[in-house]
Design an enzyme around this catalytic site. Structure first.
Site, PDB file in Angstrom:
ATOM      1  N   GLN A 189       0.824  -1.213   0.000  1.00 60.77           N
ATOM      2  CA  GLN A 189       0.000   0.000   0.000  1.00 60.77           C
ATOM      3  C   GLN A 189       0.858   1.264   0.000  1.00 60.77           C
ATOM      4  O   GLN A 189       0.352   2.374   0.123  1.00 60.77           O
ATOM      5  CB  GLN A 189      -0.922  -0.006   1.228  1.00 60.77           C
ATOM      6  CG  GLN A 189      -1.902  -1.168   1.202  1.00 60.77           C
ATOM      7  CD  GLN A 189      -2.677  -1.318   2.511  1.00 60.77           C
ATOM      8  OE1 GLN A 189      -2.484  -0.569   3.468  1.00 60.77           O
ATOM      9  NE2 GLN A 189      -3.569  -2.297   2.547  1.00 60.77           N
ATOM     10  N   HIS A 254      -0.915  -0.135   5.741  1.00 66.64           N
ATOM     11  CA  HIS A 254      -1.441   0.750   6.791  1.00 66.64           C
ATOM     12  C   HIS A 254      -0.532   1.945   7.079  1.00 66.64           C
ATOM     13  O   HIS A 254      -0.107   2.163   8.209  1.00 66.64           O
ATOM     14  CB  HIS A 254      -1.720  -0.032   8.084  1.00 66.64           C
ATOM     15  CG  HIS A 254      -2.763  -1.095   7.911  1.00 66.64           C
ATOM     16  ND1 HIS A 254      -3.187  -1.892   8.924  1.00 66.64           N
ATOM     17  CD2 HIS A 254      -3.477  -1.473   6.830  1.00 66.64           C
ATOM     18  CE1 HIS A 254      -4.107  -2.735   8.491  1.00 66.64           C
ATOM     19  NE2 HIS A 254      -4.295  -2.489   7.201  1.00 66.64           N
ATOM     20  N   GLU A 349     -14.842   2.766   9.709  1.00 65.44           N
ATOM     21  CA  GLU A 349     -15.503   3.780  10.539  1.00 65.44           C
ATOM     22  C   GLU A 349     -15.426   5.179   9.955  1.00 65.44           C
ATOM     23  O   GLU A 349     -14.496   5.510   9.232  1.00 65.44           O
ATOM     24  CB  GLU A 349     -14.823   3.845  11.921  1.00 65.44           C
ATOM     25  CG  GLU A 349     -14.888   2.561  12.713  1.00 65.44           C
ATOM     26  CD  GLU A 349     -14.110   2.638  14.035  1.00 65.44           C
ATOM     27  OE1 GLU A 349     -13.368   3.623  14.241  1.00 65.44           O
ATOM     28  OE2 GLU A 349     -14.273   1.707  14.849  1.00 65.44           O
ATOM     29  N   TYR A 359      -9.487   6.235  20.054  1.00 62.65           N
ATOM     30  CA  TYR A 359     -10.535   5.732  19.153  1.00 62.65           C
ATOM     31  C   TYR A 359     -10.662   4.206  19.179  1.00 62.65           C
ATOM     32  O   TYR A 359     -11.364   3.615  18.375  1.00 62.65           O
ATOM     33  CB  TYR A 359     -10.344   6.321  17.743  1.00 62.65           C
ATOM     34  CG  TYR A 359     -10.773   7.767  17.803  1.00 62.65           C
ATOM     35  CD1 TYR A 359      -9.943   8.742  18.371  1.00 62.65           C
ATOM     36  CD2 TYR A 359     -12.066   8.144  17.455  1.00 62.65           C
ATOM     37  CE1 TYR A 359     -10.373  10.040  18.554  1.00 62.65           C
ATOM     38  CE2 TYR A 359     -12.498   9.447  17.629  1.00 62.65           C
ATOM     39  CZ  TYR A 359     -11.650  10.381  18.176  1.00 62.65           C
ATOM     40  OH  TYR A 359     -12.100  11.670  18.377  1.00 62.65           O
ATOM     41  N   TYR A 370      -9.665 -11.267   9.571  1.00 66.31           N
ATOM     42  CA  TYR A 370      -9.976 -11.759   8.231  1.00 66.31           C
ATOM     43  C   TYR A 370     -10.203 -13.261   8.213  1.00 66.31           C
ATOM     44  O   TYR A 370     -10.931 -13.778   7.394  1.00 66.31           O
ATOM     45  CB  TYR A 370      -8.874 -11.363   7.252  1.00 66.31           C
ATOM     46  CG  TYR A 370      -8.812  -9.875   7.061  1.00 66.31           C
ATOM     47  CD1 TYR A 370      -9.820  -9.204   6.367  1.00 66.31           C
ATOM     48  CD2 TYR A 370      -7.777  -9.117   7.595  1.00 66.31           C
ATOM     49  CE1 TYR A 370      -9.784  -7.833   6.207  1.00 66.31           C
ATOM     50  CE2 TYR A 370      -7.738  -7.740   7.437  1.00 66.31           C
ATOM     51  CZ  TYR A 370      -8.740  -7.097   6.745  1.00 66.31           C
ATOM     52  OH  TYR A 370      -8.705  -5.745   6.593  1.00 66.31           O
TER      53      TYR A 370
END
Ligand code: HEC
Length: 477
Positions: A189, A254, A349, A359, A370
């Site tokens: 990513q 991430h 979210e 959070y 997963y």
């Protein structure tokens, strides 16, 4: 038989209970009646009796970890007897055996076909209807494989980052590469990520971009970093790294990394937990992963930041307990910072960021691992800020923008989030800070990586390959 699942031209649908809005959690009970007779075929029956809870496109069944079995027989049993303790009504009195079987078959076929559809079937028109208005897509740039971030220049050009490591200026539908970006770890990513202009760009020509930075001594490691540079005719100059999230990590996912100026001289930077939820998001001592940061425009730390480390020193941390925040936007109506983040399987979210708050990741979550195992049985806890909205299944949100101005009156004040996974643009209507309703815009357009309001009052959407493009949404009568 695809048509029963995805009506051509119907590129928009109201999301039903695949997502749950805060204060309205879980499923609403439907009166299935005791004397109702089923109408017509399985498609109609599904739409009437099931779509309200399981999603119009069977969203709740896609990638499902089947609790009660996934064979035709299992499904028939679930439908007949229901699972009343879990909120699944019994339909034995509604459908005959034959109707029940047809319905179960319809669901199983639908799931299979949906998977193919997700990747193959693209819209055939550039006109998209929503409940309240119609828009036409105008491509302003093509050929940028994974356009990750956009920033609008005063000369009406748009700076676009390509995750692979290139920065472009798009002008009059032409793109021109801008030289001077650093080496990025374009794996997984990672790569060249978000971009923002300094609020006083017109005078200082400063731009900011985030990227996956390789460790100087150890190629295995990378982290989320922010560079500031001056944009001139010859490309970038005066490059300076103003932020580096520590520790470096060996994973390639991430990174988070959205950039937002708050209008008061601060820059917010979102950083993901790099796939290590045990170490990072809840650790506020010398750990910058799984957090939202607030820094000054030169990278220094504002003295009034909310979180101190063990030694009592003010840190760049603004919030913690975040998983992978890939959408960040100031709410122009309240001044608050809004965020969207990827949950695990389920549990993406939308949050409102309050300074110094937790959070919850991974102490609370609406998602599961997963592989189907549990991360936490808590969705809420003391001292943890609950999401405004969560999505099950995960839509893979990226990019965030509030609809402002006069061009999209029915949408004004709503918040937009891109969906990577289901390849649409999510519109969440607000009443104050409460999300009241959602709509899926631009269905099957492709993986939506970013969405912004342009200074010209138009919504711009960045879509990834294979149909990579930046689109401007033009309202039509
Ligand atoms: C009021 C909301 C609601 C309606 C309406 C509803 N369901 Fe469900 N359904 C649920 C919930 C909640 C579950 C999960 C139960 C659980 O987790 O044990 C579920 C579970 C199921 C399952 C089992 C899933 C699994 O994991 O094994 C099947 C199959 C199913 N529903 C099919 C249907 C069909 C077909 C219809 C329409 C005839 C329908 N449902 C209508 C709420 C609903």
């Amino acid at each position: 038989m695809k048509s029963y699942l995805f009506l051509p031209g119907a590129f928009l649908a109201v999301v039903t209970t695949v997502c749950s809005i805060k204060q309205n959690k879980g499923y609403t009970a439907t009166d299935t009646g005791s004397t109702t007779t089923a109408i017509a075929g399985p498609a109609e029956n599904y739409a009437t009796y099931c779509a309200g809870c399981h999603g119009e496109k069977m969203n709740a069944f896609v990638d499902r970890d089947w609790k009660h079995g996934s064979t035709l027989k299992d499904l028939m049993k679930s439908i007949k007897t229901g699972w009343p303790d879990d909120g699944m009504p019994a339909f034995a009195k509604t459908f005959s055996d034959k109707e029940t079987e047809e319905l179960a078959e319809y669901i199983l076929t639908g799931i299979k076909e949906r998977k193919e559809y997700d990747f193959n079937d693209r819209p055939t028109s550039d006109i998209f209807k929503s409940e309240s208005m119609t828009v036409k897509l105008e491509p302003v740039a093509t050929g940028i494989d994974v356009p990750w971030g956009m920033a609008f220049l005063p000369d009406r050009g748009i700076l676009v980052t390509e995750r692979g490591g290139k920065l472009y200026k798009v002008f009059n539908k032409q793109k021109q590469e801008i030289k001077g970006v650093p080496a990025v770890v374009a794996e997984g990513q990672g790569g060249l990520l978000d971009i923002a202009l300094h609020p006083d760009f017109a005078n200082n020509q400063l731009i900011y971009f985030s990227y996956s930075k390789p460790h100087p001594d150890n190629k295995r490691l990378a982290t989320t970093a922010v560079m500031r540079a001056k944009l001139g005719r010859g490309g970038l100059s005066e490059q300076q790294i103003i932020f580096e999230a520590l520790p470096y990590a060996p994973t390639r996912h991430h990174y988070g990394s959205r950039l937002v100026f708050d209008g008061k001289g601060h820059l917010f930077v979102s950083v993901g937990e790099r796939g290590n939820e045990k170490e990072n998001p809840q650790n506020t001592n010398n750990n910058q992963l799984g957090k939202i940061h607030r820094i000054n425009d030169d990278g220094s730390i504002p003295a009034d930041n909310p979180i101190k480390d063990k030694s009592g020193k003010v840190t760049s941390l603004y919030t913690y307990g975040n998983r992978n925040p890939q959408g960040l936007a100031l709410n122009p109506f309240t001044g608050e910072l809004w965020e969207n983040e990827h949950g695990p399987r389920g549990g993406d979210e939308i949050n409102i960021m309050q300074p110094g708050k937790n959070y919850g990741w991974p102490l609370t979550s609406y998602g599961i691992n997963y592989d189907g195992t549990t991360i936490t049985d808590k969705t809420t806890a003391q001292g943890i800020i609950d999401p405004q909205l969560y999505w099950i299944p995960s839509i893979g949100p990226s990019g965030m923008a509030f609809v402002t101005g006069h061009k999209y009156k029915p949408w004004k004040g709503a918040v937009l989030s891109g969906s990577l996974r289901f390849q649409y643009l999510n519109l969440s209507y607000l009443d104050g800070n409460k999300i009241t309703k959602e709509e899926k815009l631009l269905k099957n357009i492709g993986r939506v990586r970013d969405v912004r309001m342009g200074p010209d009052g138009y919504i711009y959407v960045a879509v990834e390959k294979p149909a990579a493009a930046i689109y401007k949404l033009i309202p039509v009568e």
